[in-house]
Scaffold this motif. Sequence first.
Motif, short mmCIF file in Angstrom:
data_model
loop_
_atom_site.label_atom_id
_atom_site.label_comp_id
_atom_site.label_asym_id
_atom_site.label_seq_id
_atom_site.Cartn_x
_atom_site.Cartn_y
_atom_site.Cartn_z
N SER A 136 -2.68 6.06 4.17
CA SER A 136 -3.01 4.64 4.05
C SER A 136 -4.34 4.41 3.34
O SER A 136 -4.59 3.33 2.83
CB SER A 136 -2.98 3.96 5.42
N VAL A 137 -5.22 5.42 3.29
CA VAL A 137 -6.47 5.30 2.54
C VAL A 137 -6.27 5.94 1.17
O VAL A 137 -5.84 7.09 1.06
CB VAL A 137 -7.63 5.99 3.29
N ASN A 138 -6.57 5.19 0.12
CA ASN A 138 -6.32 5.68 -1.24
C ASN A 138 -7.29 6.80 -1.64
O ASN A 138 -8.32 7.02 -1.00
CB ASN A 138 -6.36 4.52 -2.24
N ASN A 167 0.85 -1.19 0.00
CA ASN A 167 0.00 0.00 0.00
C ASN A 167 0.89 1.25 0.00
O ASN A 167 1.01 1.94 1.01
CB ASN A 167 -0.91 -0.04 1.24
N SER A 197 -3.85 -5.52 1.20
CA SER A 197 -3.40 -4.15 1.48
C SER A 197 -3.32 -3.29 0.22
O SER A 197 -3.35 -2.06 0.31
CB SER A 197 -2.07 -4.14 2.24
N ARG A 253 -11.04 -0.81 -0.16
CA ARG A 253 -10.23 -0.76 1.06
C ARG A 253 -10.54 0.50 1.89
O ARG A 253 -9.71 1.40 2.00
CB ARG A 253 -8.71 -0.85 0.77
N ARG A 289 -1.76 4.51 -4.34
CA ARG A 289 -1.12 3.73 -3.28
C ARG A 289 -0.62 2.39 -3.82
O ARG A 289 -1.16 1.33 -3.49
CB ARG A 289 -2.03 3.53 -2.06
N ASN A 312 -5.22 -1.98 -3.04
CA ASN A 312 -6.61 -1.90 -3.50
C ASN A 312 -6.79 -2.42 -4.92
O ASN A 312 -5.83 -2.61 -5.67
CB ASN A 312 -7.12 -0.46 -3.36
N ASN A 363 -7.03 1.57 5.88
CA ASN A 363 -6.96 0.78 4.65
C ASN A 363 -7.71 -0.54 4.88
O ASN A 363 -7.11 -1.61 5.02
CB ASN A 363 -5.49 0.53 4.32
#
Lengths: 349, 349
Positions: free
Chosen positions: B236-238, A75, A236, B214, A214, A238, B75
């Motif tokens: 960490s979050v796209n 990620n 992890s 995610r 990511r 996406n 995520n």
Amino acid sequence: MEHGADIETYQQYSRKKLIDFSSNINPLGIPPRLEIKIKDDIGNLVRYPDIKYRKLKKDVSMYLNCAEENVIVGNGAVEIIDIFTMIAKRVIVFMPSFSEYEKRARIHNKEVISLDLDENFKIDIEKIKSVIQPDDLLILGNPNNPTGLRIDKNTLISIYDIVRENEAILLLDEAFFEFCPTDYDSIKIFKKNDYLNICILRAATKFFALPGLRLGYGCSSKELVNRVYEIIMPWSVNGIAESIAKHLFTDKEYILNSKAYVKNERDYLLSELRKLSNIVAYDTDANFILVKLLHKDEDFALHFFLNRGILIRTCSSFSNIGRNHIRIAIKNHHENSVVVDVFKELNKL
Amino acid sequence: MEHGADIETYQQYSRKKLIDFSSNINPLGIPPRLEIKIKDDIGNLVRYPDIKYRKLKKDVSMYLNCAEENVIVGNGAVEIIDIFTMIAKRVIVFMPSFSEYEKRARIHNKEVISLDLDENFKIDIEKIKSVIQPDDLLILGNPNNPTGLRIDKNTLISIYDIVRENEAILLLDEAFFEFCPTDYDSIKIFKKNDYLNICILRAATKFFALPGLRLGYGCSSKELVNRVYEIIMPWSVNGIAESIAKHLFTDKEYILNSKAYVKNERDYLLSELRKLSNIVAYDTDANFILVKLLHKDEDFALHFFLNRGILIRTCSSFSNIGRNHIRIAIKNHHENSVVVDVFKELNKL
């Protein structure tokens, strides 16, 4: 400023819509046909990613020219950095460098050995020799951030030999690899060593202009790949990143154009900035330039540029660099000419 | 089988294209207008996500009806689970439950206290009392996976009181919350406690049918939110997850339709399966059903269903459940009728 790209925080200080020189992204943007591919691939959000990322690893292996069994995906590069700090006994870093190396190590309660780069931002191999122990993780940016300098080939091989002799691990962060002069490719060099005791890390973030996607990926030994996959979180990466990677890696025209464009703009910016007497623009192999301010500090510069609609990266959050350095990205020619004009204005003060 | 949804591994065992009953996703798929929204939002991949996720946290807080300062985003839910195991001194789990609770704890070298659910898959509060210590993390699925059972409201409040008295932390994994009967909402219950010593965890994965996106999110005390953000990886979050969350949360018609559809199909499946003599279909509040095989084991069932084009979830990888349980998702009516037919065929053996 801990990281670049935080437009949300800094926009309030500027009446103009900010141009972001604080994050180092390919100025040409994403490959031209990619948007259509992404739209076609939205179906990949409604299913789980392959928990073993078989197709993605194959796509990465073809791009890097290594075996699938040597590939790690994460990620963003930062997830792979994080896992290697978990695997390590202690973590060795050279300062200044990307702050997450040290931060992730400390989060996992690892002892951090922090060595200083020399006054030209070069690595002193003797310092490594004097501290390295078995199971240590040595993390080196190649090119390094914020300095922009690559490790020369012979030095890199010497460092690798020291790491192997000491049964340690070398994590080479090559997130900016494709922007650099193509004098050597670490993945080619260490193939004959089966990537024992090394992980070479790259990402879609910078060169392919996809920081929101990511996607980080690494090339390492089978043994280290297995250790990473005992630790890494499931799913992890996406589904969009999983599916569109192949479209990035196969667009040779875009890759060549981007390299040429950044090289030209790097030459332009360095030549313009070096005409100015109140700054030092350091050599760089990357798509960003570290600038030393001779008469002002970074806070002055930050607000000076913000008032003119530009967000730069202050550098004091990197250790061992003081409060008089800023970093600017190499952007498109128009934007670069705008930033040069602001530097000229700063030079008159 | 460690996780469901691994079509890539199991397709080779079936001549038919597999229907995936092993992963528990909303059978109605994503909200109908979401695909257009995602296509409009691709621009979010070419910039860094907001490192503080300000807008996303606001979107989540409006959906959950809590304050923005109480929101954590990750995520997938699994990243938030991972971080809470890092914060904890020891981790307490009840078996059977989602295997990642224990796995993430062990990866972070935390002692795991593994307690057994009773023969009806209920929690015995006395067991918690007898082991819990300060800084322990108690992780409970609500509803639990693979059993499908929610904790009744009074029991939940009693458990929370024990956790608080002992200065421990309760992580309530409510990834399947929206599929459940709406008898209570944990986020409403614990608002008056300012979410002290608790994190209530939910996700877009299951109900919004977006496992590839995610996006996990939690609601916790200000203090715990701060501790998580000292540890969580940057970005960490796209970018797609960051931008489209609001379109999920505001589609009330889709949310109501999905709840009603799953309720009807749950009633249909339970009533059909309970006509069969060689299985026990357990009560469930979720969008999946745990089934006990009275005369066969899970491996037999796995291949019996694979031969008929269906991937089920074997359950022995969950502890304390033996080799004679399988889990099936509640899917659309046609698919559910197909799985019922295969169960009927199995009943004739």
